[in-house]
Design a protein around this motif. Structure first.
Motif, PDB file in Angstrom:
ATOM      1  N   SER A 294      -7.730  -9.832   0.914  1.00 56.11           N
ATOM      2  CA  SER A 294      -6.549 -10.540   1.414  1.00 56.11           C
ATOM      3  C   SER A 294      -6.346 -10.352   2.903  1.00 56.11           C
ATOM      4  N   GLY A 295      -7.109  -9.442   3.505  1.00 57.48           N
ATOM      5  CA  GLY A 295      -6.983  -9.192   4.931  1.00 57.48           C
ATOM      6  C   GLY A 295      -5.923  -8.175   5.290  1.00 57.48           C
ATOM      7  N   LEU A 296      -5.453  -7.401   4.295  1.00 55.30           N
ATOM      8  CA  LEU A 296      -4.474  -6.368   4.599  1.00 55.30           C
ATOM      9  C   LEU A 296      -5.135  -5.227   5.376  1.00 55.30           C
ATOM     10  N   VAL A 297      -4.333  -4.518   6.142  1.00 52.85           N
ATOM     11  CA  VAL A 297      -4.822  -3.352   6.876  1.00 52.85           C
ATOM     12  C   VAL A 297      -4.849  -2.174   5.901  1.00 52.85           C
ATOM     13  N   MET A 298      -6.022  -1.599   5.685  1.00 49.28           N
ATOM     14  CA  MET A 298      -6.202  -0.528   4.707  1.00 49.28           C
ATOM     15  C   MET A 298      -5.967   0.821   5.388  1.00 49.28           C
ATOM     16  N   ILE A 299      -4.989   1.569   4.897  1.00 51.83           N
ATOM     17  CA  ILE A 299      -4.611   2.830   5.534  1.00 51.83           C
ATOM     18  C   ILE A 299      -4.728   3.970   4.527  1.00 51.83           C
ATOM     19  N   ASP A 300      -5.685   4.848   4.771  1.00 53.31           N
ATOM     20  CA  ASP A 300      -5.892   6.037   3.938  1.00 53.31           C
ATOM     21  C   ASP A 300      -5.103   7.189   4.561  1.00 53.31           C
ATOM     22  N   ILE A 301      -4.009   7.578   3.912  1.00 50.93           N
ATOM     23  CA  ILE A 301      -3.227   8.724   4.380  1.00 50.93           C
ATOM     24  C   ILE A 301      -3.954   9.981   3.919  1.00 50.93           C
ATOM     25  N   ASN A 302      -4.625  10.641   4.845  1.00 53.43           N
ATOM     26  CA  ASN A 302      -5.518  11.740   4.476  1.00 53.43           C
ATOM     27  C   ASN A 302      -4.761  13.056   4.319  1.00 53.43           C
ATOM     28  N   LEU A 303      -3.748  13.007   3.440  1.00 53.84           N
ATOM     29  CA  LEU A 303      -3.049  14.226   3.027  1.00 53.84           C
ATOM     30  C   LEU A 303      -3.385  14.461   1.563  1.00 53.84           C
TER      31      LEU A 303
END
Length: 288
Positions: free
Chosen positions: A190-199
């Protein structure tokens, strides 16, 4: 930091046959000033789930098959916030996870974590950081493996408008596996910005595998379906098919017939083949 009061999250926890203490620890870890509500979908548990502090419980009893996607979709339809968070009931979320996510949350973002660690029952404690010290990496190979593995179903946060536009989680993905990776793949497409919160988030380990709750016949069928699901999901991703659940989603009955029909056709074919094989053998045996 985003402080807009409209940017709050409805968390949805799908549950079947889990003990209250485990669920309560998950719920407690989700409480924050950005949390508008926590919705537990009790999906046909043998013993009704109740007395969870800080959460609304909705009990659904019309489907014997575990369908996590349908459970979450029911919660999405109930949710009152602009943003949706889905969390497995076994998870205990890092105390700073939600606050960190609020720095990135937006209608164009998809937030998740691959940094999932295992904590054994004997090491459960009121202190998240004490549990973290006694936890183990999710995948074999040490701490760095969480960067490489593809498990991202501990927590996912996204805009309700987006999930509505793609018709929710794919309800054909019955039993276990596939639906969370599929949702993140559809976010990517879908073109969303993928954000991996590395906690790190902690998985409360359980004694037995989920499949052990099934009869032997159903366990075999679930395995066969899991193989077919993999083929189906690879095809959906390759063809960039984002919208699913034609005919409705999150309704009174799940939209889950795809693989059940596949199983019935497979069984009917096998039965027909066996009958023909027996008749041919009998005719063959009768010949001189």
């Amino acid at each position: 930091m985003i402080t807009d009061g409209r940017k709050r999250i409805s968390f949805i926890i799908p549950v079947k046959n889990k003990d209250n203490d485990r669920i309560q620890r998950c719920v407690d870890s989700l409480k924050s000033k950005w949390t508008r509500e926590i919705i537990i979908i009790d999906y046909n548990s043998e013993r009704q789930i109740k007395d969870i502090e800080g959460a609304t419980i909705f009990r659904y009893t019309k489907n014997k098959i575990w369908n996590k996607a349908h459970a979450i979709n029911i919660g999405i339809k109930m949710a009152n916030s602009k943003y949706i968070g889905t969390v497995d009931c076994d998870m205990i979320i890092h105390p700073m996870f939600i606050e960190t996510a609020m720095n990135h949350i937006d209608k164009e973002t998809f937030i998740y974590s691959k940094n999932i660690r295992r904590v054994k029952r004997k090491n459960i404690d009121d202190s998240f950081f004490k549990m973290k010290l006694n936890s183990e990496p999710w995948a074999e190979g040490g701490d760095k493996r969480h960067i490489e593995h593809n498990k991202d179903d501990g927590i996912q946060i996204y805009c309700k408008t987006w999930i509505n536009s793609i018709h929710g989680l794919d309800e054909s993905l019955i039993y276990w596996g596939g639906m969370d990776n599929d949702t993140s793949n559809r976010a990517l497409l879908s073109g969303l910005v993928m954000i991996d919160i590395n906690l790190p988030i902690l998985h409360q380990e359980h004694r037995s595998k989920k499949e052990k709750n099934l009869t032997e016949e159903e366990r075999i069928n679930a395995f066969k379906i899991s193989v077919e699901k993999t083929k189906y999901l690879n095809k959906m991703f390759a063809n960039k098919i984002v919208r699913r659940n034609n005919g409705g989603w999150g309704g009174d009955l799940p939209n889950q017939q795809r693989f059940l029909m596949w199983m019935r056709k497979k069984e009917a074919y096998s039965k027909s083949f066996n009958n023909v094989f027996v008749r041919v053998n009998r005719r063959g045996d009768a010949q001189p």
